[in-house]
Design an enzyme around this catalytic site. Sequence first.
Site, PDB file in Angstrom:
ATOM      1  N   VAL A   1      41.833  38.083  41.044  1.00 63.38           N
ATOM      2  CA  VAL A   1      41.001  37.131  40.300  1.00 63.38           C
ATOM      3  C   VAL A   1      41.865  36.405  39.266  1.00 63.38           C
ATOM      4  CG1 VAL A   1      39.011  36.865  38.781  1.00 63.38           C
ATOM      5  CG2 VAL A   1      38.961  38.572  40.628  1.00 63.38           C
ATOM      6  N   SER A   2      41.821  35.099  39.300  1.00 60.63           N
ATOM      7  CA  SER A   2      42.576  34.320  38.311  1.00 60.63           C
ATOM      8  C   SER A   2      41.938  32.957  38.118  1.00 60.63           C
ATOM      9  CB  SER A   2      44.036  34.139  38.758  1.00 60.63           C
ATOM     10  OG  SER A   2      44.125  33.227  39.847  1.00 60.63           O
ATOM     11  N   VAL A   3      42.162  32.405  36.946  1.00 57.93           N
ATOM     12  CA  VAL A   3      41.795  31.019  36.639  1.00 57.93           C
ATOM     13  C   VAL A   3      42.992  30.382  35.953  1.00 57.93           C
ATOM     14  CG1 VAL A   3      40.241  29.492  35.370  1.00 57.93           C
ATOM     15  CG2 VAL A   3      39.341  31.592  36.399  1.00 57.93           C
TER      16      VAL A   3
ATOM     17  N   ARG B   1      37.432  28.533  30.414  1.00 63.29           N
ATOM     18  CA  ARG B   1      36.216  28.243  29.643  1.00 63.29           C
ATOM     19  C   ARG B   1      35.437  27.060  30.213  1.00 63.29           C
ATOM     20  NH1 ARG B   1      40.358  29.395  26.186  1.00 63.29           N
ATOM     21  NH2 ARG B   1      40.170  31.383  25.068  1.00 63.29           N
ATOM     22  N   ARG B   2      35.483  26.927  31.518  1.00 61.99           N
ATOM     23  CA  ARG B   2      34.733  25.840  32.166  1.00 61.99           C
ATOM     24  C   ARG B   2      33.797  26.383  33.247  1.00 61.99           C
ATOM     25  NH1 ARG B   2      39.144  20.863  32.859  1.00 61.99           N
ATOM     26  NH2 ARG B   2      40.103  21.058  30.805  1.00 61.99           N
ATOM     27  N   GLY B   3      33.582  27.681  33.260  1.00 59.44           N
ATOM     28  CA  GLY B   3      32.642  28.263  34.205  1.00 59.44           C
ATOM     29  C   GLY B   3      33.223  28.619  35.553  1.00 59.44           C
TER      30      GLY B   3
ATOM     31  N   SER C   1      42.489  43.514  34.225  1.00 58.72           N
ATOM     32  CA  SER C   1      43.669  43.205  33.423  1.00 58.72           C
ATOM     33  C   SER C   1      43.312  43.216  31.942  1.00 58.72           C
ATOM     34  CB  SER C   1      44.244  41.848  33.826  1.00 58.72           C
ATOM     35  OG  SER C   1      43.263  40.836  33.696  1.00 58.72           O
ATOM     36  N   GLU C   2      42.101  42.768  31.634  1.00 59.96           N
ATOM     37  CA  GLU C   2      41.568  42.809  30.276  1.00 59.96           C
ATOM     38  C   GLU C   2      40.136  43.333  30.364  1.00 59.96           C
ATOM     39  OE1 GLU C   2      42.899  39.319  27.641  1.00 59.96           O
ATOM     40  OE2 GLU C   2      42.931  38.477  29.670  1.00 59.96           O
TER      41      GLU C   2
ATOM     42  N   TYR D   1      34.853  41.727  32.086  1.00 62.49           N
ATOM     43  CA  TYR D   1      33.909  41.920  33.190  1.00 62.49           C
ATOM     44  C   TYR D   1      32.585  42.572  32.804  1.00 62.49           C
ATOM     45  CZ  TYR D   1      37.750  40.377  36.071  1.00 62.49           C
ATOM     46  OH  TYR D   1      38.761  39.619  36.622  1.00 62.49           O
TER      47      TYR D   1
ATOM     48  N   PHE E   1      44.477  48.095  42.985  1.00 58.84           N
ATOM     49  CA  PHE E   1      44.342  47.179  44.099  1.00 58.84           C
ATOM     50  C   PHE E   1      44.210  45.752  43.598  1.00 58.84           C
ATOM     51  CE2 PHE E   1      40.261  49.173  43.094  1.00 58.84           C
ATOM     52  CZ  PHE E   1      39.432  48.089  42.865  1.00 58.84           C
TER      53      PHE E   1
END
Length: 409
Positions: free
Chosen positions: A82-84, A90-92, A118-119, A123, A409
């Site tokens: 999972v990454s952005v 902060r744009r959904g 990761s943080e 979640y 994983f």
Amino acid sequence: MTTEQRVLDPTIWDDWYGKLVLAFGGVPEAPEESALWRDLTECERSIGAWDGEDIVGTAGLFSFRLSVPGGAVVPAAGVTMVSVQATHRRRGVLRAMMRRQLDDVRAAGEPLAVLTASEPDIYGRFGYGAATQSALAEIDTTRVRLTVPEGTDDVRLRAVAPNAAVGACEAVYARRVTERPGMLERRPGWERVPLLDPPGEREGASPLRCVLAESGGEVTGYARFAVRPDWDPAGPKGVVVLRDLEALDPASYAALWRFLFDLDLTSAIRTGGRPVDDPWHHLVSDIRRCAVRLRDSLHARLVDLGAALEARTYTTPVDVVLEVTDSFCPWNEGRWRLTGDAKGASCTRTSDAPDLRLGVRELGTAYLGGVSLAALAGAGRVQEARQGALAEASAAFTSLVAPWLPHGF
């Protein structure tokens, strides 16, 4: 801002994965590491978020089976990769990917979703609760002694190449899965994960090594480790870096630990994440000199609340009505009657008065039995509506052994 989500086309995996690496700092992985994750990626369960021609978000799912209290192995979607991109925070984008993933998990009939964070702050708002912890340690083997059980001297130890021993190690691991909640049943290909050993990530340690424990003509345990040599003016002070260790009986387990303690030219053992109730804690002479510290590990999310609670058993008899809030997956909202014991459970909708009030995140935290509902109530995260219900449910949810995730994983 509007982004478009698309199922991952295998032909653009390199670009998709490169954006993931960039979001995590941009340091290229070793070729063998990226090749492994390419092979394991389930492209049909992976998505990208696109802004025009650019991939700005990534997310994937692995089709796991997870052990739960009582020994059942339950389908669970492993949220991964999972990454952005920093330009699109902060744009959904993350919320939209989490929404799609959980809808897909529900449609696939998987009662659970799990992840490593990761943080950990990210979640919880999507209903994931920290369900397991791992214990890391650095044991001073010059000042800590082991007391081993009867039969340890009868165990034969044999050094083997890790790749040559993978079949024997996996057979031992497979027998351990149902004995401890939180462990992953390894599907084909996943046996390669514990063997991953890029030279650039060894930090001065040796290549991975393996020792098998044998008793009665069969392999009864294994340890995979490396040695990081070091010296000072007083002499050698190498470190044993323990990757993983599993055994089928106390004697084999103790024999492997004694072997690690006795390795020449070393003065410490550094463990990766181990169970918080790992038996070695009770073999050592001085736990204070083992520098044990804890960190969160597996985060769990009930996607089909009724099916998830029915999939596990309960240490003591329980009959409680749970009033659950779940704004992100509203199909879980409402009151559920959970009845169960060590033989099985039922969880169905009800209109009866609630005994406990809690959120789905709290249920995820307590689900594998490592965190008590009573502890969550002490933090104000579970409310008791019927006197005695908290003690009843808290005792029932507890696992006899601490849940544990053996690898990420």
